[in-house]
Design a protein around this motif. Structure first.
Motif, short mmCIF file in Angstrom:
data_model
loop_
_atom_site.label_atom_id
_atom_site.label_comp_id
_atom_site.label_asym_id
_atom_site.label_seq_id
_atom_site.Cartn_x
_atom_site.Cartn_y
_atom_site.Cartn_z
N GLY A 1 0.81 -1.20 0.00
CA GLY A 1 0.00 0.00 0.00
C GLY A 1 0.85 1.26 0.00
N PHE A 2 0.18 2.41 -0.01
CA PHE A 2 0.86 3.69 -0.19
C PHE A 2 1.18 4.41 1.12
CE2 PHE A 2 -1.33 3.24 -4.33
CZ PHE A 2 -0.22 3.33 -5.15
N GLU A 3 0.74 3.86 2.24
CA GLU A 3 0.89 4.56 3.51
C GLU A 3 2.35 4.88 3.82
OE1 GLU A 3 -0.88 6.66 6.20
OE2 GLU A 3 -2.14 5.21 5.13
N ASN A 4 3.24 3.93 3.56
CA ASN A 4 4.66 4.13 3.85
C ASN A 4 5.50 4.14 2.58
OD1 ASN A 4 4.81 3.87 6.98
ND2 ASN A 4 3.52 2.16 6.33
N TRP A 5 4.88 4.43 1.47
CA TRP A 5 5.56 4.37 0.17
C TRP A 5 6.03 5.77 -0.24
CZ3 TRP A 5 4.01 5.88 -5.02
CH2 TRP A 5 4.80 5.32 -6.04
N ASP A 6 7.24 5.84 -0.80
CA ASP A 6 7.82 7.10 -1.24
C ASP A 6 7.40 7.37 -2.69
OD1 ASP A 6 9.32 9.32 -1.85
OD2 ASP A 6 11.25 8.45 -1.30
N VAL A 7 6.64 8.42 -2.91
CA VAL A 7 6.14 8.72 -4.25
C VAL A 7 7.28 9.02 -5.23
CG1 VAL A 7 5.83 11.19 -3.85
CG2 VAL A 7 4.38 10.03 -5.53
N GLU A 8 8.46 9.38 -4.71
CA GLU A 8 9.60 9.61 -5.60
C GLU A 8 10.05 8.34 -6.32
OE1 GLU A 8 12.79 11.49 -3.53
OE2 GLU A 8 11.66 13.33 -3.11
N ASN A 9 9.59 7.19 -5.83
CA ASN A 9 9.89 5.94 -6.51
C ASN A 9 9.34 5.93 -7.94
OD1 ASN A 9 11.14 5.02 -4.22
ND2 ASN A 9 9.44 3.73 -3.55
N LEU A 10 8.27 6.69 -8.15
CA LEU A 10 7.70 6.77 -9.50
C LEU A 10 8.69 7.38 -10.48
CD1 LEU A 10 3.93 7.84 -9.27
CD2 LEU A 10 4.89 5.85 -10.45
N GLU A 11 9.47 8.35 -10.03
CA GLU A 11 10.47 8.96 -10.89
C GLU A 11 11.54 7.95 -11.28
OE1 GLU A 11 12.09 12.52 -9.24
OE2 GLU A 11 10.14 13.29 -8.58
N VAL A 12 11.93 7.11 -10.33
CA VAL A 12 12.92 6.06 -10.61
C VAL A 12 12.36 5.09 -11.63
CG1 VAL A 12 14.39 4.28 -9.62
CG2 VAL A 12 13.81 6.31 -8.27
N LEU A 13 11.13 4.66 -11.43
CA LEU A 13 10.49 3.72 -12.36
C LEU A 13 10.37 4.33 -13.75
CD1 LEU A 13 7.68 2.30 -10.04
CD2 LEU A 13 9.69 1.07 -10.85
N ASN A 14 10.03 5.60 -13.81
CA ASN A 14 9.89 6.27 -15.11
C ASN A 14 11.21 6.36 -15.86
OD1 ASN A 14 7.15 6.96 -15.71
ND2 ASN A 14 7.18 8.39 -14.00
N LYS A 15 12.31 6.60 -15.13
CA LYS A 15 13.62 6.65 -15.77
C LYS A 15 13.99 5.31 -16.37
CE LYS A 15 15.62 10.52 -13.20
NZ LYS A 15 16.70 10.99 -12.30
N VAL A 16 13.67 4.25 -15.65
CA VAL A 16 13.92 2.90 -16.19
C VAL A 16 13.05 2.66 -17.41
CG1 VAL A 16 13.74 0.42 -15.71
CG2 VAL A 16 14.64 1.97 -13.96
N LEU A 17 11.79 3.05 -17.35
CA LEU A 17 10.89 2.85 -18.48
C LEU A 17 11.39 3.58 -19.72
CD1 LEU A 17 8.29 1.77 -19.73
CD2 LEU A 17 7.09 3.76 -18.79
N ILE A 18 11.81 4.82 -19.57
CA ILE A 18 12.33 5.60 -20.70
C ILE A 18 13.54 4.90 -21.32
CG2 ILE A 18 13.47 7.77 -21.34
CD1 ILE A 18 11.71 9.14 -19.20
N ALA A 19 14.43 4.40 -20.44
CA ALA A 19 15.62 3.70 -20.93
C ALA A 19 15.25 2.40 -21.62
CB ALA A 19 16.57 3.42 -19.77
N TYR A 20 14.27 1.69 -21.08
CA TYR A 20 13.84 0.43 -21.68
C TYR A 20 13.16 0.65 -23.03
CZ TYR A 20 14.87 -2.73 -17.77
OH TYR A 20 15.50 -3.50 -16.82
N LYS A 21 12.39 1.72 -23.13
CA LYS A 21 11.73 2.02 -24.41
C LYS A 21 12.76 2.29 -25.49
CE LYS A 21 7.24 3.77 -22.87
NZ LYS A 21 6.34 4.96 -22.78
N SER A 22 13.90 2.84 -25.10
CA SER A 22 14.97 3.11 -26.05
C SER A 22 15.76 1.85 -26.37
CB SER A 22 15.91 4.18 -25.49
OG SER A 22 17.02 4.38 -26.33
#
Length: 388
Positions: free
Chosen positions: A198-219
């Motif tokens: 769940g999101f109670e103890n989750w760091d929303v900045e993790n989304l930025e990390v995931l997005n950077k990986v996704l951009i790299a993977y798309k390339s």
């Protein structure tokens, strides 16, 4: 602590069954484009497999037999970068993740007793990150098990301590992913960036990390199903997080479904009005769906006496396979329906999904209160809805 246990296999939950999954996997006549060799001490004359997840469940890519001293060599052909596993013997637990790419030549050194915990993998750009991550994970898992079994600690305190002992694992994953976003190993490391509880103890900045990986993977891997699955997972996290923060639009009424059950009797979704209902889109041929079924059974058994039920909609074509899966997985609720049109069902467009399992949670008034929720977040949403 029903949902505290965090195991290495949840990395596979990123893989869902899509209407565009590969239809075949016969690589027997294709040239060898990967090899794995090494030794597994204590594993004499054991079968070794390279396997992959698919819409039809686990697919065997290649296999070999260890020598008396535990040495082995296994070769095969893969269609491209993806998440695979190396498994030894009949025990399904004796497996380690491999983010194989074509032309990889991998070496594995391990002990059979600790094969799934402390293997040493080398030979490719991704192997050092996987090896290190598994070492840190093993230390975390040991502490976690002690925490679970410690009856002197209150449940709420166990949750706090869980996140503390998990910090080194998450920190390593985040550091590696930011250092080299295109590394194939990141598809395993993303497990540490997702809101498993769940999101109670989750760091929303993790989304930025995931997005950077996704951009790299798309390339780097634009045609890989892994890239597609990661993109879908990120969108699901964004949607669920928005709902958690209360920024979603006003709840909408769920569309009607009126389909036959295995006996041919029509069962409408609206006939369940007054109950909190989890609509589960699944299929007998969908491996991830079948893996999630034990959790659904657990939810049903725990909350069925509190005005909760499940309305299962199958994307099967084979009626007998559908019926067998219901019985085999112990899906004891009576509300199972299907038009047996698989991906041609109009419900795909009506409910807006392109992969399964896909769930929609509705309250007693028939209003949508959550989509594609999982684990702790789904359970908490059900509990909140039942209180109203």
């Amino acid at each position: 602590m029903r949902n505290l246990f965090y195991c290495f296999t949840i990395m596979l939950l990123i893989v869902s069954c899509s209407d565009s999954d590969d239809k075949g996997n016969d690589t027997s006549n294709l040239p060898v484009n990967f090899s794995i060799q090494g030794e597994i001490l204590g594993a004499a004359n054991q079968q070794v497999y390279v396997e992959a997840q698919s819409a039809r469940g686990v697919i065997k890519i290649a296999e070999s037999l260890t020598e008396v001293d535990g040495t082995f060599q296994i070769k095969g052909n893969i269609k491209g970068f993806g998440l695979y596993q190396l498994r030894v013997g009949k025990d399904q637990v004796k497996s380690v993740p491999l983010t194989l790419c074509p032309n990889d030549k991998i070496r594995v050194s391990a002990n059979y007793a600790t094969f799934e915990q402390l293997p040493k993998i080398s030979g490719a750009k991704w192997t050092s990150a996987i090896t290190k991550y598994m070492q840190i994970f093993n230390a975390f898992a040991y502490k976690q098990m002690n925490l679970i079994n410690d009856k002197s600690i209150k449940e709420e305190d166990k949750i706090k301590q869980f996140f503390e002992i998990k910090k080194p694992l998450d920190a390593y994953a985040k550091s590696e992913m930011l250092k080299e976003p295109s590394n194939p190993a990141n598809i395993v490391l993303t497990t540490s960036m997702t809101p498993a509880m769940g999101f109670e103890n989750w760091d929303v900045e993790n989304l930025e990390v995931l997005n950077k990986v996704l951009i790299a993977y798309k390339s780097s891997y634009p045609r890989s199903p892994i890239t597609r699955s990661l993109a879908m997972q990120i969108e699901q996290i964004k949607s669920a997080y928005a709902e958690f923060k209360g920024t979603n639009s006003v709840s909408q009424e769920v569309p009607e479904i009126n389909l036959p059950d295995p006996s041919g009797k029509l069962i409408s979704l609206s006939s369940l009005r007054g109950k909190v209902v989890l609509i589960d889109f699944w299929a007998s041929w969908c491996g991830p769906c079948r893996q999630s079924n034990p959790h659904l059974v657990d939810l049903y058994n725990r909350f069925k006496s509190q005005n909760f039920t499940i309305y299962s909609v199958s994307l099967d074509k084979d009626k007998e396979a559908w019926k067998r899966a219901i019985k085999s997985d112990g899906l004891v609720w009576s509300t199972h329906v299907s038009d047996l049109l698989q991906w041609d069902t109009p419900l795909v467009k009506q409910f807006g999904f392109n992969s399964i399992p896909f769930t929609v949670l509705i309250d007693a008034k028939g209003m949508v209160i959550g989509k594609n929720l999982q684990g702790e977040m789904l359970e908490q949403k059900i509990i909140n809805a039942l209180k109203k």
